[in-house]
Design a protein around this motif. Structure first.
Motif, PDB file in Angstrom:
ATOM      1  N   ALA A 173      23.258  24.818  19.438  1.00 52.78           N
ATOM      2  CA  ALA A 173      22.853  25.275  18.104  1.00 52.78           C
ATOM      3  C   ALA A 173      21.532  24.662  17.661  1.00 52.78           C
ATOM      4  O   ALA A 173      21.080  24.904  16.542  1.00 52.78           O
ATOM      5  CB  ALA A 173      23.948  24.938  17.090  1.00 52.78           C
ATOM      6  N   GLY A 174      20.920  23.851  18.534  1.00 49.30           N
ATOM      7  CA  GLY A 174      19.662  23.223  18.189  1.00 49.30           C
ATOM      8  C   GLY A 174      19.810  21.982  17.342  1.00 49.30           C
ATOM      9  O   GLY A 174      18.828  21.466  16.804  1.00 49.30           O
ATOM     10  N   ASP A 175      21.041  21.458  17.242  1.00 53.45           N
ATOM     11  CA  ASP A 175      21.298  20.291  16.398  1.00 53.45           C
ATOM     12  C   ASP A 175      21.556  19.024  17.196  1.00 53.45           C
ATOM     13  O   ASP A 175      21.743  17.947  16.630  1.00 53.45           O
ATOM     14  CB  ASP A 175      22.497  20.550  15.483  1.00 53.45           C
ATOM     15  N   GLY A 176      21.591  19.120  18.520  1.00 52.76           N
ATOM     16  CA  GLY A 176      21.857  17.962  19.351  1.00 52.76           C
ATOM     17  C   GLY A 176      23.323  17.632  19.516  1.00 52.76           C
ATOM     18  O   GLY A 176      23.674  16.745  20.299  1.00 52.76           O
ATOM     19  N   TYR A 177      24.210  18.322  18.801  1.00 51.80           N
ATOM     20  CA  TYR A 177      25.649  18.059  18.889  1.00 51.80           C
ATOM     21  C   TYR A 177      26.384  19.136  19.685  1.00 51.80           C
ATOM     22  O   TYR A 177      27.601  19.048  19.869  1.00 51.80           O
ATOM     23  CB  TYR A 177      26.257  17.973  17.488  1.00 51.80           C
ATOM     24  N   THR A 178      25.694  20.133  20.119  1.00 60.03           N
ATOM     25  CA  THR A 178      26.289  21.259  20.840  1.00 60.03           C
ATOM     26  C   THR A 178      25.571  21.393  22.181  1.00 60.03           C
ATOM     27  O   THR A 178      24.371  21.139  22.287  1.00 60.03           O
ATOM     28  CB  THR A 178      26.168  22.551  20.024  1.00 60.03           C
ATOM     29  N   HIS A 179      26.302  21.868  23.203  1.00 60.25           N
ATOM     30  CA  HIS A 179      25.809  21.726  24.571  1.00 60.25           C
ATOM     31  C   HIS A 179      26.210  22.933  25.421  1.00 60.25           C
ATOM     32  O   HIS A 179      27.103  23.700  25.060  1.00 60.25           O
ATOM     33  CB  HIS A 179      26.374  20.447  25.186  1.00 60.25           C
ATOM     34  N   ASN A 180      25.571  23.046  26.570  1.00 55.98           N
ATOM     35  CA  ASN A 180      25.989  24.092  27.508  1.00 55.98           C
ATOM     36  C   ASN A 180      27.448  23.913  27.907  1.00 55.98           C
ATOM     37  O   ASN A 180      28.208  24.876  27.977  1.00 55.98           O
ATOM     38  CB  ASN A 180      25.097  24.069  28.752  1.00 55.98           C
ATOM     39  N   LEU A 181      27.836  22.672  28.177  1.00 54.39           N
ATOM     40  CA  LEU A 181      29.225  22.360  28.544  1.00 54.39           C
ATOM     41  C   LEU A 181      29.587  21.031  27.896  1.00 54.39           C
ATOM     42  O   LEU A 181      28.898  20.032  28.121  1.00 54.39           O
ATOM     43  CB  LEU A 181      29.375  22.266  30.066  1.00 54.39           C
ATOM     44  N   TYR A 182      30.662  21.034  27.095  1.00 52.43           N
ATOM     45  CA  TYR A 182      31.050  19.826  26.362  1.00 52.43           C
ATOM     46  C   TYR A 182      32.554  19.615  26.553  1.00 52.43           C
ATOM     47  O   TYR A 182      33.367  20.342  25.984  1.00 52.43           O
ATOM     48  CB  TYR A 182      30.700  19.970  24.891  1.00 52.43           C
ATOM     49  N   THR A 192      31.654  22.021  40.306  1.00 49.54           N
ATOM     50  CA  THR A 192      31.039  22.225  41.612  1.00 49.54           C
ATOM     51  C   THR A 192      30.401  23.601  41.684  1.00 49.54           C
ATOM     52  O   THR A 192      30.886  24.566  41.079  1.00 49.54           O
ATOM     53  CB  THR A 192      32.078  22.107  42.743  1.00 49.54           C
ATOM     54  N   GLY A 193      29.330  23.699  42.452  1.00 47.63           N
ATOM     55  CA  GLY A 193      28.712  24.986  42.758  1.00 47.63           C
ATOM     56  C   GLY A 193      28.243  25.763  41.554  1.00 47.63           C
ATOM     57  O   GLY A 193      28.159  26.994  41.611  1.00 47.63           O
ATOM     58  N   SER A 194      27.878  25.087  40.487  1.00 49.84           N
ATOM     59  CA  SER A 194      27.535  25.771  39.237  1.00 49.84           C
ATOM     60  C   SER A 194      26.067  25.538  38.879  1.00 49.84           C
ATOM     61  O   SER A 194      25.418  24.609  39.370  1.00 49.84           O
ATOM     62  CB  SER A 194      28.454  25.296  38.107  1.00 49.84           C
ATOM     63  N   TRP A 195      25.569  26.389  37.999  1.00 47.23           N
ATOM     64  CA  TRP A 195      24.156  26.369  37.584  1.00 47.23           C
ATOM     65  C   TRP A 195      24.123  26.236  36.072  1.00 47.23           C
ATOM     66  O   TRP A 195      24.604  27.113  35.355  1.00 47.23           O
ATOM     67  CB  TRP A 195      23.479  27.648  38.062  1.00 47.23           C
ATOM     68  N   LEU A 196      23.600  25.121  35.606  1.00 49.89           N
ATOM     69  CA  LEU A 196      23.481  24.863  34.170  1.00 49.89           C
ATOM     70  C   LEU A 196      22.002  24.719  33.841  1.00 49.89           C
ATOM     71  O   LEU A 196      21.286  23.923  34.475  1.00 49.89           O
ATOM     72  CB  LEU A 196      24.234  23.591  33.773  1.00 49.89           C
ATOM     73  N   TRP A 197      21.543  25.479  32.825  1.00 55.20           N
ATOM     74  CA  TRP A 197      20.118  25.392  32.524  1.00 55.20           C
ATOM     75  C   TRP A 197      19.825  25.812  31.079  1.00 55.20           C
ATOM     76  O   TRP A 197      20.594  26.527  30.445  1.00 55.20           O
ATOM     77  CB  TRP A 197      19.293  26.250  33.490  1.00 55.20           C
ATOM     78  N   GLY A 198      18.706  25.300  30.572  1.00 59.79           N
ATOM     79  CA  GLY A 198      18.127  25.792  29.343  1.00 59.79           C
ATOM     80  C   GLY A 198      18.879  25.501  28.074  1.00 59.79           C
ATOM     81  O   GLY A 198      18.846  26.314  27.139  1.00 59.79           O
ATOM     82  N   ALA A 199      19.557  24.339  27.965  1.00 55.85           N
ATOM     83  CA  ALA A 199      20.249  24.012  26.715  1.00 55.85           C
ATOM     84  C   ALA A 199      19.243  23.814  25.589  1.00 55.85           C
ATOM     85  O   ALA A 199      18.125  23.325  25.796  1.00 55.85           O
ATOM     86  CB  ALA A 199      21.094  22.752  26.885  1.00 55.85           C
ATOM     87  N   ASP A 200      19.645  24.186  24.380  1.00 58.27           N
ATOM     88  CA  ASP A 200      18.798  24.075  23.194  1.00 58.27           C
ATOM     89  C   ASP A 200      19.073  22.737  22.509  1.00 58.27           C
ATOM     90  O   ASP A 200      20.059  22.579  21.797  1.00 58.27           O
ATOM     91  CB  ASP A 200      19.094  25.242  22.246  1.00 58.27           C
ATOM     92  N   VAL A 201      18.215  21.754  22.766  1.00 54.20           N
ATOM     93  CA  VAL A 201      18.263  20.404  22.202  1.00 54.20           C
ATOM     94  C   VAL A 201      19.442  19.590  22.759  1.00 54.20           C
ATOM     95  O   VAL A 201      19.291  18.425  23.102  1.00 54.20           O
ATOM     96  CB  VAL A 201      18.295  20.405  20.661  1.00 54.20           C
TER      97      VAL A 201
END
Length: 384
Positions: A173-182, A192-201
């Protein structure tokens, strides 16, 4: 096992007891798993309709396509939810289940395969593709993007979260408290075998699990403003192995892997970081930041770009080497496989088997077996 209704019918046919005058499905039904089909041309046209009728142990097969604004709460145990013919795309379109997520998963031991979740946003700023509230979750071949959180789990000391061959991108959400995976304070997290990219803050991956295993993934900020690539804020027994981790030039935090930043509250303080390829596209940074008291072992990692290996020397570190881009097949195109001429070839030291990566990431979201060698190569890829 027969129900009482079925037994009465059998006795009636044998002349030993009167058969019931009328039978309904509940009179002779047994608790066997069922398969429900969902799709625009089926009796159940949306996944939320299946959530209302499915029972424990059932399988829900969802035809590929986009289901706008369809949200659901799943309360059943041992469910399998799978997209067929491709991914089934759940697009929030301004809606949420319980003000939390596209799917709230309250049942235990849920398996989710080939589902896509996008656009989850709620007033509390923590809307998720999946809000996991039950015990145990396995997610495979699924996509989470443009949500406030990709997956958000609660705290459950008996829960194991497993994620394989999935994609998480452009969430936060751009607030630093929310993430691609939390992932909250669960028993274990395995990715495993996953692609994580481009989180907002926020972070690409944040885990409060007592055991965290992150093996053979690609984690890349790209051009986003992400913070840590991997955040394990409370310690715990952690393995980070065989990953390609790229910190982008716009990252808002100079650390790639952070361990114990919010206090080492788990009983284990053991961290193994082995056979990773770390790339820092900022002008400075720290590849592995450690809290005081961490028992860290850094082995056979490749470092490309500026920055210190760790924030807390002395640490148990061996065969971690800084290299230039010419040792890779094509670093500019994000191909970090080794050339035969690379100084990383045959430079590894022995790592205990339980901490060695046996798999490699193959783009996109595939896993291949890492070749064994008398002397291992450094980094995330063994020369084939």
């Amino acid at each position: 096992m027969r129900t009482a209704g079925a037994l009465a019918l059998t006795l009636g046919l044998l002349g030993l007891a009167p058969a019931p005058a009328a039978l309904t499905p509940t009179a002779y039904a047994v608790d066997v798993p069922r398969t429900w089909r969902v799709g625009p041309d089926r009796a159940l046209t949306a996944p939320s309709q299946a959530a209302a009728v499915a029972g424990d142990g059932d399988t829900v097969l969802i035809d590929a396509g986009t289901y706008d604004g369809d949200v659901a709460t799943w309360t059943q145990d041992d469910l399998t939810l799978r997209g067929v013919g491709g991914r089934a795309h759940l697009r929030a379109a301004g809606r949420s289940a319980q003000g939390k997520a596209i799917w709230v998963v309250a049942g235990d031991r849920t398996r989710i395969d080939r589902i896509e979740f996008s656009g989850a946003a709620v007033p509390d700023q923590n809307g998720a593709g999946i809000r996991q509230e039950g015990t145990d979750l396995t997610v495979t071949r699924s996509w989470f993007h443009d949500n406030q959180n990709g997956i958000l789990t609660g705290a459950d000391p008996d829960s194991d979260i497993v994620i394989r061959r999935s994609r998480f991108f452009r969430s936060g959400a751009g607030d630093g408290y929310t993430h691609n995976l939390y992932v909250g304070a669960v028993r274990s997290l395995t990715v495993t075998g996953s692609w994580l990219w481009g989180a907002d803050v926020g972070h690409e991956l944040k885990s409060r699990a007592a055991r965290t295993t992150i093996v053979a993934n690609r984690i890349d900020d790209a051009g986003a403003t992400a913070s840590y690539s991997i955040d394990v804020p409370n310690g715990g027994r952690t393995l980070v192995a065989g990953n390609v981790v790229v910190q982008g030039p716009r990252s808002e935090n100079s650390t790639l892997v952070s361990y114990g930043a919010e206090g080492l509250t788990h009983s284990s303080r053991t961290l193994w970081v082995v056979h990773n390829t770390f790339v820092n596209r900022r002008t400075s940074g720290t590849f592995v930041a450690l809290a005081d008291g961490a028992l860290a072992h850094l082995r056979n990692n490749l470092l490309l770009g500026a920055g210190e290996l760790t924030s807390r020397p002395p640490v148990s570190a061996r065969a971690n080497r800084r290299v230039g881009p010419r040792g890779f097949v094509d670093a500019a195109a994000h191909d970090y496989r080794l050339r035969a001429s690379s100084p990383a070839v045959d430079r590894g030291v022995r790592v205990p088997r339980r901490w060695r990566p046996l798999l490699e990431y193959a783009h996109p979201t595939r896993l291949v077996r890492r070749p064994s060698a008398d002397r291992a190569d450094l980094g995330a890829h063994e020369l084939h």
